[in-house]
Motif scaffolding. Sequence first.
Motif, PDB file in Angstrom:
ATOM      1  N   PRO A 136      22.740  38.191   4.648  1.00 25.46           N
ATOM      2  CA  PRO A 136      22.732  37.462   3.382  1.00 25.46           C
ATOM      3  C   PRO A 136      21.582  37.945   2.513  1.00 25.46           C
ATOM      4  N   ALA A 137      21.704  37.717   1.238  1.00 22.44           N
ATOM      5  CA  ALA A 137      20.670  38.149   0.291  1.00 22.44           C
ATOM      6  C   ALA A 137      19.325  37.486   0.596  1.00 22.44           C
ATOM      7  N   LEU A 138      18.273  38.265   0.456  1.00 22.40           N
ATOM      8  CA  LEU A 138      16.903  37.786   0.607  1.00 22.40           C
ATOM      9  C   LEU A 138      16.354  37.451  -0.767  1.00 22.40           C
ATOM     10  N   ARG A 139      15.471  36.465  -0.820  1.00 23.28           N
ATOM     11  CA  ARG A 139      14.715  36.168  -2.039  1.00 23.28           C
ATOM     12  C   ARG A 139      13.350  36.812  -1.848  1.00 23.28           C
ATOM     13  N   CYS A 140      12.968  37.708  -2.744  1.00 27.63           N
ATOM     14  CA  CYS A 140      11.741  38.478  -2.582  1.00 27.63           C
ATOM     15  C   CYS A 140      10.848  38.376  -3.814  1.00 27.63           C
ATOM     16  N   THR A 141       9.551  38.542  -3.573  1.00 24.24           N
ATOM     17  CA  THR A 141       8.566  38.663  -4.634  1.00 24.24           C
ATOM     18  C   THR A 141       7.797  39.951  -4.398  1.00 24.24           C
ATOM     19  N   SER A 142       7.783  40.820  -5.396  1.00 24.77           N
ATOM     20  CA  SER A 142       7.094  42.097  -5.270  1.00 24.77           C
ATOM     21  C   SER A 142       5.584  41.900  -5.282  1.00 24.77           C
ATOM     22  N   MET A 143       4.916  42.610  -4.384  1.00 24.99           N
ATOM     23  CA  MET A 143       3.456  42.646  -4.350  1.00 24.99           C
ATOM     24  C   MET A 143       2.970  43.971  -4.940  1.00 24.99           C
ATOM     25  N   GLY A 144       3.892  44.775  -5.472  1.00 21.06           N
ATOM     26  CA  GLY A 144       3.546  46.073  -6.047  1.00 21.06           C
ATOM     27  C   GLY A 144       3.989  47.208  -5.147  1.00 21.06           C
ATOM     28  N   SER A 145       3.348  48.329  -5.300  1.00 20.65           N
ATOM     29  CA  SER A 145       3.730  49.529  -4.560  1.00 20.65           C
ATOM     30  C   SER A 145       3.478  49.370  -3.068  1.00 20.65           C
ATOM     31  N   GLY A 146       4.461  49.769  -2.285  1.00 17.27           N
ATOM     32  CA  GLY A 146       4.331  49.808  -0.835  1.00 17.27           C
ATOM     33  C   GLY A 146       4.152  51.236  -0.363  1.00 17.27           C
ATOM     34  N   LYS A 147       3.674  52.093  -1.243  1.00 12.71           N
ATOM     35  CA  LYS A 147       3.466  53.528  -1.038  1.00 12.71           C
ATOM     36  C   LYS A 147       4.805  54.267  -1.027  1.00 12.71           C
ATOM     37  N   GLY A 148       4.781  55.429  -1.579  1.00 10.90           N
ATOM     38  CA  GLY A 148       6.005  56.209  -1.691  1.00 10.90           C
ATOM     39  C   GLY A 148       6.994  55.499  -2.605  1.00 10.90           C
ATOM     40  N   ALA A 149       8.240  55.506  -2.224  1.00  8.49           N
ATOM     41  CA  ALA A 149       9.291  54.892  -3.036  1.00  8.49           C
ATOM     42  C   ALA A 149       9.582  53.466  -2.581  1.00  8.49           C
ATOM     43  N   ARG A 150       8.588  52.799  -1.968  1.00  7.97           N
ATOM     44  CA  ARG A 150       8.814  51.458  -1.450  1.00  7.97           C
ATOM     45  C   ARG A 150       8.119  50.399  -2.306  1.00  7.97           C
ATOM     46  N   THR A 151       8.718  49.226  -2.323  1.00 11.95           N
ATOM     47  CA  THR A 151       8.130  48.056  -2.957  1.00 11.95           C
ATOM     48  C   THR A 151       7.605  47.159  -1.846  1.00 11.95           C
ATOM     49  N   ALA A 152       6.310  46.839  -1.875  1.00 17.62           N
ATOM     50  CA  ALA A 152       5.763  45.860  -0.938  1.00 17.62           C
ATOM     51  C   ALA A 152       6.221  44.492  -1.419  1.00 17.62           C
ATOM     52  N   ALA A 153       6.765  43.680  -0.507  1.00 14.42           N
ATOM     53  CA  ALA A 153       7.325  42.402  -0.941  1.00 14.42           C
ATOM     54  C   ALA A 153       7.246  41.337   0.131  1.00 14.42           C
ATOM     55  N   LEU A 154       7.152  40.112  -0.332  1.00 16.03           N
ATOM     56  CA  LEU A 154       7.310  38.935   0.515  1.00 16.03           C
ATOM     57  C   LEU A 154       8.758  38.525   0.364  1.00 16.03           C
ATOM     58  N   CYS A 155       9.472  38.419   1.478  1.00 19.07           N
ATOM     59  CA  CYS A 155      10.899  38.117   1.419  1.00 19.07           C
ATOM     60  C   CYS A 155      11.252  36.972   2.354  1.00 19.07           C
ATOM     61  N   ALA A 156      12.170  36.125   1.896  1.00 14.51           N
ATOM     62  CA  ALA A 156      12.649  35.009   2.692  1.00 14.51           C
ATOM     63  C   ALA A 156      14.146  35.149   2.910  1.00 14.51           C
ATOM     64  N   ALA A 157      14.551  34.955   4.165  1.00 13.60           N
ATOM     65  CA  ALA A 157      15.965  34.961   4.540  1.00 13.60           C
ATOM     66  C   ALA A 157      16.449  33.514   4.629  1.00 13.60           C
ATOM     67  N   PRO A 158      17.717  33.244   4.311  1.00 12.47           N
ATOM     68  CA  PRO A 158      18.216  31.869   4.281  1.00 12.47           C
ATOM     69  C   PRO A 158      17.964  31.067   5.561  1.00 12.47           C
ATOM     70  N   LYS A 159      18.222  31.628   6.737  1.00 17.21           N
ATOM     71  CA  LYS A 159      18.089  30.874   7.987  1.00 17.21           C
ATOM     72  C   LYS A 159      16.743  31.059   8.662  1.00 17.21           C
TER      73      LYS A 159
END
Length: 143
Positions: free
Chosen positions: A92-115
């Motif tokens: 299922p879709a995650l709800r995420c908040t970006s913390m900025g660059s996670g180095k390279g082509a990645r986004t560092a993020a806090l993510c929550a899964a429904p369950k």
Amino acid sequence: MSLLLLLAAFVAGGADFTCTPVAVWDGDGPIWCAEGPRIRLSGIATRELDESCKPGHPCPPGTGKAARDHLVKLLGGPRGRLNTGHVKVRAPALRCTSMGSGKGARTAALCAAPKVGDLSCAMVRSGHALRWRRYGGDRLCSR
């Protein structure tokens, strides 16, 4: 991959976004999202798949494979493999908040899964990851 595609997939710090996971590399990411971003889970560190820990990173007990497999389980379980070695998932879709660059082509993020709730906290509670102040690891997770 073109530079334009890489820039389009990066989510600016502070922005909220949705990620529908389609593949996972290791216990702290990247998680590939159907919407484009590739997420590095914020605030945690896990072992690499070769069982090493990068210099300056926390080094949790356990294996990199076990950490990856636990994250895959939290997302709903494996659905095969990509030719890149990533584990395919359908989640299922995650709800995420970006913390900025996670180095390279990645986004560092806090993510929550429904369950599951906060994925970074779930990985720490499981013992497969350690908190890491980098990218938001100074926040507290409820037990």
